[in-house]
Design an enzyme around this catalytic site. Structure first.
Site, short mmCIF file in Angstrom:
data_model
loop_
_atom_site.label_atom_id
_atom_site.label_comp_id
_atom_site.label_asym_id
_atom_site.label_seq_id
_atom_site.Cartn_x
_atom_site.Cartn_y
_atom_site.Cartn_z
N ARG A 28 0.83 -1.21 0.00
CA ARG A 28 0.00 0.00 0.00
C ARG A 28 0.86 1.26 0.00
O ARG A 28 0.58 2.21 -0.73
CB ARG A 28 -0.95 0.01 1.20
CG ARG A 28 -2.05 -1.04 1.09
CD ARG A 28 -2.87 -1.12 2.36
NE ARG A 28 -1.98 -1.45 3.47
CZ ARG A 28 -2.29 -1.33 4.74
NH1 ARG A 28 -3.46 -0.86 5.10
NH2 ARG A 28 -1.45 -1.66 5.68
N ASN A 46 -6.07 -2.84 2.10
CA ASN A 46 -6.02 -4.30 2.24
C ASN A 46 -7.44 -4.83 2.38
O ASN A 46 -8.31 -4.16 2.92
CB ASN A 46 -5.24 -4.69 3.50
CG ASN A 46 -3.75 -4.57 3.35
OD1 ASN A 46 -3.22 -4.48 2.25
ND2 ASN A 46 -3.04 -4.54 4.46
#
Length: 103
Positions: A28, A46
């Protein structure tokens, strides 16, 4: 429409989901950094299924470059098995002002 959008074929939006070893490997953070470098907007997060999902928006050429990055590059410790793209469409304006990580 901005000159930037006209020069690159208009604005585009696409949703994505990345499969493989993409959690616990800074995926990320690297995605957010790469999107900001490219000058595109959207988000990343996520999922409970162990994937990473999100949306990117921006000039078509930059969105296509980010799609390639999400499919083949990722973070240094990640392993991308496949990336699914969906809801790809032309848009008249950006829905986000930057790129963020969602939780």
């Amino acid at each position: 429409m901005s000159a930037l959008a006209k020069a690159s074929g208009g604005l585009k939006s696409v949703d994505y989901e990345v499969f493989g070893r993409v959690q616990g490997v800074c995926f990320r953070m690297y995605t957010e950094d790469e999107a900001r470098k490219m000058g595109i907007v959207g988000w990343v997060k996520n999922t409970r299924q162990g994937t990473v999902t999100g949306q990117v928006q921006g000039p078509e050429d930059k969105v296509n470059a980010m799609k390639a990055w999400l499919s083949k590059v990722g973070s240094p410790s990640s392993r991308i098995d496949r990336t699914n793209f969906f809801n790809e469409k032309e848009i008249s304006k950006l829905d986000f002002s930057g790129f963020s990580t969602r939780y």
